[in-house]
Design an enzyme around this catalytic site. Structure first.
Site, PDB file in Angstrom:
ATOM      1  N   GLY A  72     -32.035 -48.343  23.759  1.00  0.00           N
ATOM      2  CA  GLY A  72     -33.212 -48.064  24.166  1.00  0.00           C
ATOM      3  C   GLY A  72     -33.321 -46.869  25.169  1.00  0.00           C
ATOM      4  CE1 TYR A 136     -31.700 -38.662  24.433  1.00  0.00           C
ATOM      5  CE2 TYR A 136     -30.828 -36.726  23.328  1.00  0.00           C
ATOM      6  CZ  TYR A 136     -30.874 -38.302  23.442  1.00  0.00           C
ATOM      7  OH  TYR A 136     -30.610 -38.972  22.176  1.00  0.00           O
ATOM      8  CB  SER A 165     -28.875 -35.592  12.864  1.00  0.00           C
ATOM      9  OG  SER A 165     -28.381 -34.571  13.450  1.00  0.00           O
TER      10      SER A 165
HETATM   11  C1  15L Z   1     -30.634 -37.012  19.166  1.00  0.00           C
HETATM   12  O1  15L Z   1     -30.253 -37.167  20.216  1.00  0.00           O
HETATM   13  C2  15L Z   1     -32.275 -37.413  19.094  1.00  0.00           C
HETATM   14  O2  15L Z   1     -32.182 -38.881  19.221  1.00  0.00           O
HETATM   15  C3  15L Z   1     -32.543 -37.313  17.401  1.00  0.00           C
HETATM   16  O3  15L Z   1     -33.807 -37.461  17.450  1.00  0.00           O
HETATM   17  C4  15L Z   1     -32.064 -36.248  16.844  1.00  0.00           C
HETATM   18  O4  15L Z   1     -32.952 -35.149  17.212  1.00  0.00           O
HETATM   19  C5  15L Z   1     -30.502 -35.743  16.957  1.00  0.00           C
HETATM   20  O5  15L Z   1     -30.349 -36.038  18.464  1.00  0.00           O
HETATM   21  C6  15L Z   1     -29.801 -34.681  16.527  1.00  0.00           C
HETATM   22  O6  15L Z   1     -29.409 -33.786  17.478  1.00  0.00           O
HETATM   23  O7  15L Z   1     -30.244 -34.132  15.352  1.00  0.00           O
END
Ligand code: 15L
Length: 266
Positions: A72, A136, A165
């Site tokens: 989440g 993030y 990913s």
């Molecule tokens: C992440 O943390 C994301 O949640 C996902 O949507 C992708 O973008 C991934 O990283 C990524 O780096 O490919």
């Protein structure tokens, strides 16, 4: 090994929807939570709407669960406020709820963006210090530290899975290194939930890709054996993206385009 009740947070998201069907095989009851609609509860499911920043809701959510798969929260680079609420306050609420409810094991969906500012020509281990590529990634680094604290003080075991990913297929050249299939995701989740001694661990969530940025040997005790590889997609991906701009930060750094997303304010 069969669990009585597992909790899956973020169950309406991309990986949550995958794990919703897969985790049922391993438990009598699968409790699902999200803020987005989850539909009707199927047999063996419990569906709960619980904003992670709502302390009381999260404390109720962790009652009588054996283990948590915590997906989440905000999963991309976004403005500070939603990340603060879901990822910072939310993760703290989750660990406090685990402590008060006696929940002893958590899979924390961390991200490759915790270490996004390492370069694509570096191979980093599970002990690589955080180099977040945005707020993030910063919030996921905070989550890893919360997990560390709650293990050291209260013995709550966590695997911080720095997910690469996880999509049906790798979408670009970078994802040839960061890709993880859904089948391998399931293998990794089950390895984390069932390994006898987990402690506080960090592991990168990737398949057995030929090119990679990560070395998971420091997490061998988890017993994750990926069985898929991005290699069968390589020629198609390279044909779609034949040239790389080597001056583009998204090509230089492991975090890809996240390293140049935002800021959204000011
Ligand atoms: C992440 O943390 C994301 O949640 C996902 O949507 C992708 O973008 C991934 O990283 C990524 O780096 O490919």
């Amino acid at each position: 090994l069969r669990f009585n009740r597992l909790l899956l947070t973020g169950a309406a998201g991309g990986l949550g929807r995958e794990l919703r069907t897969r985790l049922k095989r391993y438990c009598d009851t699968l409790r699902l939570s999200d803020v987005a609609p989850l539909g009707e509860a199927a047999p063996g499911e419990e569906v709960v709407t619980a904003p992670l920043q709502d302390k009381a809701a999260v404390h109720a959510l962790l009652k009588d669960v054996d283990a948590v798969v915590h997906l989440g929260g905000v999963s991309t680079e976004q403005p500070w406020q939603p990340i603060l609420e879901a990822n910072i306050v939310g993760t703290y609420n989750l660990y406090e709820a685990a402590r008060l409810n006696g929940v002893k094991r958590i899979l924390f969906a961390s991200s490759n963006h915790v270490t996004g500012f390492y370069k694509q020509n570096e191979v980093i281990g599970t002990d690589a210090p955080a180099r977040p590529d945005g707020i993030y990634g910063l919030s996921k680094a905070f989550g890893e530290d919360v997990a560390r604290l709650y293990f050291d003080r209260f013995g709550i075991e966590t695997a911080c899975v720095r997910i690469g990913s996880s999509f049906p297929e790798p979408r670009d050249r970078r994802m040839l290194a960061t890709w993880m299939s859904y089948d391998d995701l399931e293998r990794l989740v089950m390895a984390v939930l069932t390994t006898p001694v987990l402690g506080y661990s960090v592991i990168y969530g990737i398949s057995d890709n030929q090119t990679r940025f990560y070395d998971n040997s420091g997490a061998a005790h988890i017993g994750y054996r990926p069985q898929d590889s991005s290699d069968r997609f390589r020629s198609a991906v390279e044909a779609r993206q034949p040239k790389l701009d080597l001056s583009d930060p998204a090509v230089i750094y492991q975090g890809g385009a996240f390293v140049r997303t935002g800021p959204f304010e000011g």
